[in-house]
Design a protein around this motif. Structure first.
Motif, short mmCIF file in Angstrom:
data_model
loop_
_atom_site.label_atom_id
_atom_site.label_comp_id
_atom_site.label_asym_id
_atom_site.label_seq_id
_atom_site.Cartn_x
_atom_site.Cartn_y
_atom_site.Cartn_z
N VAL A 144 10.18 6.58 3.22
CA VAL A 144 8.88 5.91 3.20
C VAL A 144 8.13 6.30 4.47
O VAL A 144 8.65 6.16 5.57
CB VAL A 144 9.05 4.37 3.12
N LEU A 145 6.92 6.80 4.31
CA LEU A 145 6.09 7.18 5.45
C LEU A 145 5.35 5.95 5.95
O LEU A 145 4.83 5.17 5.15
CB LEU A 145 5.10 8.27 5.02
N ARG A 146 5.26 5.78 7.27
CA ARG A 146 4.65 4.58 7.83
C ARG A 146 3.73 4.91 9.00
O ARG A 146 3.98 5.84 9.76
CB ARG A 146 5.72 3.61 8.31
N ASP A 161 1.57 -1.02 9.71
CA ASP A 161 1.93 -1.69 8.46
C ASP A 161 1.42 -0.95 7.23
O ASP A 161 1.55 -1.43 6.11
CB ASP A 161 1.42 -3.14 8.47
N TRP A 195 2.00 1.90 4.64
CA TRP A 195 3.18 2.62 4.18
C TRP A 195 2.91 3.33 2.86
O TRP A 195 2.02 2.96 2.10
CB TRP A 195 4.37 1.67 4.02
N LEU A 196 3.69 4.39 2.65
CA LEU A 196 3.57 5.17 1.42
C LEU A 196 4.95 5.68 1.05
O LEU A 196 5.65 6.27 1.87
CB LEU A 196 2.59 6.32 1.62
N ASP A 197 5.35 5.42 -0.18
CA ASP A 197 6.64 5.84 -0.70
C ASP A 197 6.41 6.97 -1.70
O ASP A 197 6.03 6.72 -2.85
CB ASP A 197 7.33 4.66 -1.38
N CYS A 223 2.10 2.71 -2.43
CA CYS A 223 1.69 2.57 -1.04
C CYS A 223 1.07 1.20 -0.85
O CYS A 223 0.76 0.50 -1.82
CB CYS A 223 0.72 3.67 -0.62
N ARG A 265 -0.45 -1.96 2.38
CA ARG A 265 -0.61 -2.52 3.73
C ARG A 265 0.25 -3.77 3.79
O ARG A 265 0.00 -4.74 3.07
CB ARG A 265 -2.07 -2.91 3.98
N GLU A 290 -0.92 10.84 1.73
CA GLU A 290 0.42 11.35 2.01
C GLU A 290 0.36 12.49 3.03
O GLU A 290 1.15 12.53 3.99
CB GLU A 290 1.11 11.83 0.74
N LEU A 317 -0.40 11.08 6.44
CA LEU A 317 0.74 10.35 6.99
C LEU A 317 1.86 11.28 7.44
O LEU A 317 2.65 10.93 8.31
CB LEU A 317 1.28 9.37 5.95
N GLY A 334 -1.45 2.98 12.63
CA GLY A 334 -2.03 2.34 11.45
C GLY A 334 -3.42 1.81 11.61
O GLY A 334 -3.95 1.15 10.73
#
Length: 225
Positions: free
Chosen positions: A126-128, A131, A133-135, A141, A143, A159, A162, A224
């Motif tokens: 998971v990219l962060r 707060d 985030w994107l899976d 994804c 907040r 993506e 990130l 973020g």
């Protein structure tokens, strides 16, 4: 993230392209071995989906040449040749994975994502950024606890940003990676989609995660915003 699809059967190539784009990938297509070799040598791809039976150079030769030239892009062979010796030959020549036709797109996508994970195991699933985030695997994804609904293009754009936190990414790079390496439309489309993203990931939360670097491109705040 861009994927090169090498397939001379145009209906199969088009179907794979549609599916990958719907998942947020950028896609280039080659219909013969010579074009595939040129693109793979000079393009920046997360993975190559390679048919074996191609006009001109066959897939075996393309794969062998790439490995001889130290091109390390993961290669998934996708072919109707289902003999055990065909698979062994492809793997021995440098392919990373092998899938036979007919195939399920769900399985193909899982193979592509697995190749990408094995290539870059240091990257988190998971990219962060704070707060935000994107899976990529689950194609979700958000907040914090709020899940955000993004279009495939918005998802692909976020993506890529990130994956390059705090780095300035040019419009040209974004067009090549998220749209198309030969995109000939208005380059301001990037600005339009950055605006769409900001309205979804920043504005409702009083954040400013995507900074415009005038005359250069964009930078995503690794905290973020």
């Amino acid at each position: 993230m861009r994927v090169l699809v090498v397939e001379d059967e145009r209906h199969i190539a088009a179907a794979v392209e549609r599916g990958l784009r719907a998942e947020g990938f950028g896609v280039d297509i080659a219909y013969d071995g010579e074009s595939a070799l040129h693109l793979a040598q000079y393009g920046d791809y997360a993975a190559i989906i390679l048919d074996l039976m191609l006009p001109g150079r066959n897939g075996y030769d393309v794969c062998r040449t790439l490995r001889t030239e130290d091109v390390t892009t993961p290669v998934l062979v996708l072919t109707a040749k289902d003999g055990e010796y065909d698979e062994a030959d492809a793997l021995d020549l440098g392919a990373d994975d092998y899938l036979t036709k007919p195939f399920s797109f769900v399985v193909l996508l899982a193979h592509v994502r697995a190749l990408m994970r094995r290539r870059t195991p240091q990257r988190p699933a998971v990219l962060r950024a704070g707060d935000l985030w994107l899976d990529p695997g689950a194609h979700r994804c958000g907040r914090g606890d709020t899940v955000l609904e993004l279009t495939p293009r918005e998802f692909g754009l976020l993506e890529y940003l990130l994956r390059h936190p705090d780095a300035v990414v040019s419009k040209t790079e974004l067009l090549a990676q998220v749209w198309d390496a030969w995109y000939e439309g208005d380059p301001n489309i990037v600005e339009v989609y950055v605006g769409y993203l900001r309205r979804k990931i920043d504005t409702p939360y009083g954040r400013s995660s995507i900074e415009t670097v005038r005359g250069v491109g964009y930078r995503l705040d690794g905290r973020g915003g």
